[in-house]
Write a protein that holds these residues in place. Structure first.
Motif, PDB file in Angstrom:
ATOM      1  N   ASN A  35      17.663  13.991  13.266  1.00 23.31           N
ATOM      2  CA  ASN A  35      16.859  12.977  13.533  1.00 23.31           C
ATOM      3  C   ASN A  35      15.382  12.250  12.662  1.00 23.31           C
ATOM      4  O   ASN A  35      14.781  12.069  13.158  1.00 23.31           O
ATOM      5  N   GLY A  36      15.630  12.124  11.629  1.00 25.38           N
ATOM      6  CA  GLY A  36      14.693  11.114  10.143  1.00 25.38           C
ATOM      7  C   GLY A  36      14.226  11.124   9.768  1.00 25.38           C
ATOM      8  O   GLY A  36      13.252  10.403   9.147  1.00 25.38           O
ATOM      9  N   LEU A  37      12.914  12.797   9.585  1.00 26.12           N
ATOM     10  CA  LEU A  37      12.182  12.752   9.181  1.00 26.12           C
ATOM     11  C   LEU A  37      12.734  13.146   7.754  1.00 26.12           C
ATOM     12  O   LEU A  37      13.887  13.735   6.950  1.00 26.12           O
ATOM     13  N   ASP A  38      11.500  13.172   6.377  1.00 25.27           N
ATOM     14  CA  ASP A  38      12.026  12.767   5.173  1.00 25.27           C
ATOM     15  C   ASP A  38      11.938  14.243   4.917  1.00 25.27           C
ATOM     16  O   ASP A  38      12.285  14.029   3.325  1.00 25.27           O
ATOM     17  N   GLY A  39      11.019  15.488   5.408  1.00 30.06           N
ATOM     18  CA  GLY A  39      11.445  17.026   4.541  1.00 30.06           C
ATOM     19  C   GLY A  39      10.710  17.734   5.530  1.00 30.06           C
ATOM     20  O   GLY A  39      10.311  17.733   6.587  1.00 30.06           O
ATOM     21  N   ILE A  40      11.044  18.891   5.021  1.00 28.81           N
ATOM     22  CA  ILE A  40      10.711  20.098   5.115  1.00 28.81           C
ATOM     23  C   ILE A  40       9.636  21.081   4.383  1.00 28.81           C
ATOM     24  O   ILE A  40       9.539  20.867   3.663  1.00 28.81           O
ATOM     25  N   PHE A  41       8.297  21.094   5.153  1.00 35.23           N
ATOM     26  CA  PHE A  41       7.236  21.867   4.526  1.00 35.23           C
ATOM     27  C   PHE A  41       7.784  23.341   5.018  1.00 35.23           C
ATOM     28  O   PHE A  41       7.072  23.842   6.115  1.00 35.23           O
ATOM     29  N   ALA A  42       8.202  23.859   4.104  1.00 32.05           N
ATOM     30  CA  ALA A  42       8.596  25.796   3.768  1.00 32.05           C
ATOM     31  C   ALA A  42       7.867  26.834   3.641  1.00 32.05           C
ATOM     32  O   ALA A  42       7.480  26.672   3.135  1.00 32.05           O
ATOM     33  N   VAL A  43       7.913  27.710   4.573  1.00 26.04           N
ATOM     34  CA  VAL A  43       7.592  28.593   4.312  1.00 26.04           C
ATOM     35  C   VAL A  43       5.189  28.497   3.916  1.00 26.04           C
ATOM     36  O   VAL A  43       5.198  28.977   3.716  1.00 26.04           O
ATOM     37  N   CYS A  44       5.135  28.788   5.479  1.00 26.04           N
ATOM     38  CA  CYS A  44       4.166  28.021   5.579  1.00 26.04           C
ATOM     39  C   CYS A  44       3.354  28.253   6.853  1.00 26.04           C
ATOM     40  O   CYS A  44       4.043  29.848   7.076  1.00 26.04           O
ATOM     41  N   GLN A  45       2.621  28.543   7.359  1.00 25.59           N
ATOM     42  CA  GLN A  45       1.676  29.611   8.621  1.00 25.59           C
ATOM     43  C   GLN A  45       2.558  28.804   9.661  1.00 25.59           C
ATOM     44  O   GLN A  45       2.472  30.195  10.348  1.00 25.59           O
TER      45      GLN A  45
END
Length: 310
Positions: A35-45
């Motif tokens: 879906n075109g995202l640049d990345g992921i913030f993993a292990v967050c709230q």
């Protein structure tokens, strides 16, 4: 010129027995990428980190990072995961996350000033923590709302820039004027501000913010990807209005259960389970709201031509 980036916050799927469903984690990563995202913030709230063991946080991060890099070396993964009160334990948590793979370690601001004692305490604790982390690790900040929201100040930003170690900041101040001032403060550095508040997103991007990092990319990531590439176009205000209005579902509906239900609507089977919410909170009313959201965003994506975004 700033390279805009759109990042989602990672949600954690569970199997019927309550353990993390790692095959579904990988499917989520694929969906974000497609879906075109640049990345992921993993292990967050959004990942329910305060309800995950360290072993689970590490394996979740490792799974996200490994799959993301299989898709593209440029698919960014930044990771947090430190929830303890003592700096010693936080260092252990962050080092374990780093060893499992990440492009940047994200420090939760309230963990660096547990009792909200002021900037000097924050900086002193940050210096101690950083000294216990790998010297080559890129760092970031996250103004996590839980257990309290510790906003950073110009003094803290100056210190971050002076270290040369900080690259990303998830800003949760929800104040367009403050974001603009922060962007002016960070101008000329490689420290990029990512706005977590979709209502002020377009305005913040025009003020110098580097993009978005928030929960609504779990619902309509392609619209955020479109806005990144078209924020100076005539249609940008319309897309911003839709994103800003739909973003009010963050309050009043049982997130992350709503995001997990939405994944089902997108064809990724996900159990109605969370450790920070009761499954019964996902009522028919909540489901109806998410179905309406998806109908609207699907139509807008079609009109904008986002379907072939990759």
């Amino acid at each position: 010129m700033i390279k805009m980036q759109m990042l989602t916050t990672m949600i954690t799927p569970y199997a019927p027995d309550g353990n993390i469903d790692y095959p579904t984690v990988r499917k989520y990563v694929d969906w974000y990428f497609e879906n075109g995202l640049d990345g992921i913030f993993a292990v967050c709230q959004s990942s329910e980190i305060f309800y995950l063991s360290l072993e689970e946080r590490v394996k979740l991060n490792q799974t996200v990072y490994k799959r993301a890099k299989e898709l593209s070396r440029d698919f960014l993964v930044v990771s947090s995961g430190h929830i303890s009160d003592t700096l010693k334990e936080q260092a252990e948590e962050l080092n374990a996350i780093y060893r499992s793979g990440t492009d940047a370690l994200i420090l939760i601001t309230n963990r660096l000033d547990i009792n909200n004692e002021g900037d000097d305490v924050f900086i002193r604790n940050a210096e101690k923590l950083i000294s216990r982390l790998p010297s080559d690790a890129k760092l970031g900040l996250y103004e996590c709302p839980y257990p309290y929201k510790r906003l950073v100040t110009p003094k803290i930003l100056d210190w971050c820039v002076s270290t040369g170690r900080f690259y990303y900041m998830k800003d949760t101040c929800c104040n367009a004027e403050m974001i603009a001032e922060r962007c002016r403060h960070l101008k000329g550095s490689h420290f990029t501000l990512l706005n977590a508040n979709c209502q002020t997103l377009l305005e913040s991007m025009k003020s110098g913010a580097g993009g978005y990092c928030g929960i609504m990319c779990n619902f309509h990531p392609a619209l955020y990807a479109w806005l990144k590439n078209n924020y100076n176009s005539k249609k940008a205000e319309l897309v911003q209005s839709v994103l800003g209005t739909l973003g009010f579902t963050e309050i009043g509906l049982p997130y992350p259960l709503t995001a997990k239900y939405h994944m089902n609507l997108c064809g990724i089977k996900t159990e109605n389970l969370a450790r920070n919410r009761n499954s019964a909170e996902l009522t028919e009313y909540s489901k109806g709201c998410i179905r309406q959201m998806k109908l609207l965003t699907d139509e807008l994506e079609t009109r904008l031509g986002t379907l072939d975004i990759r």
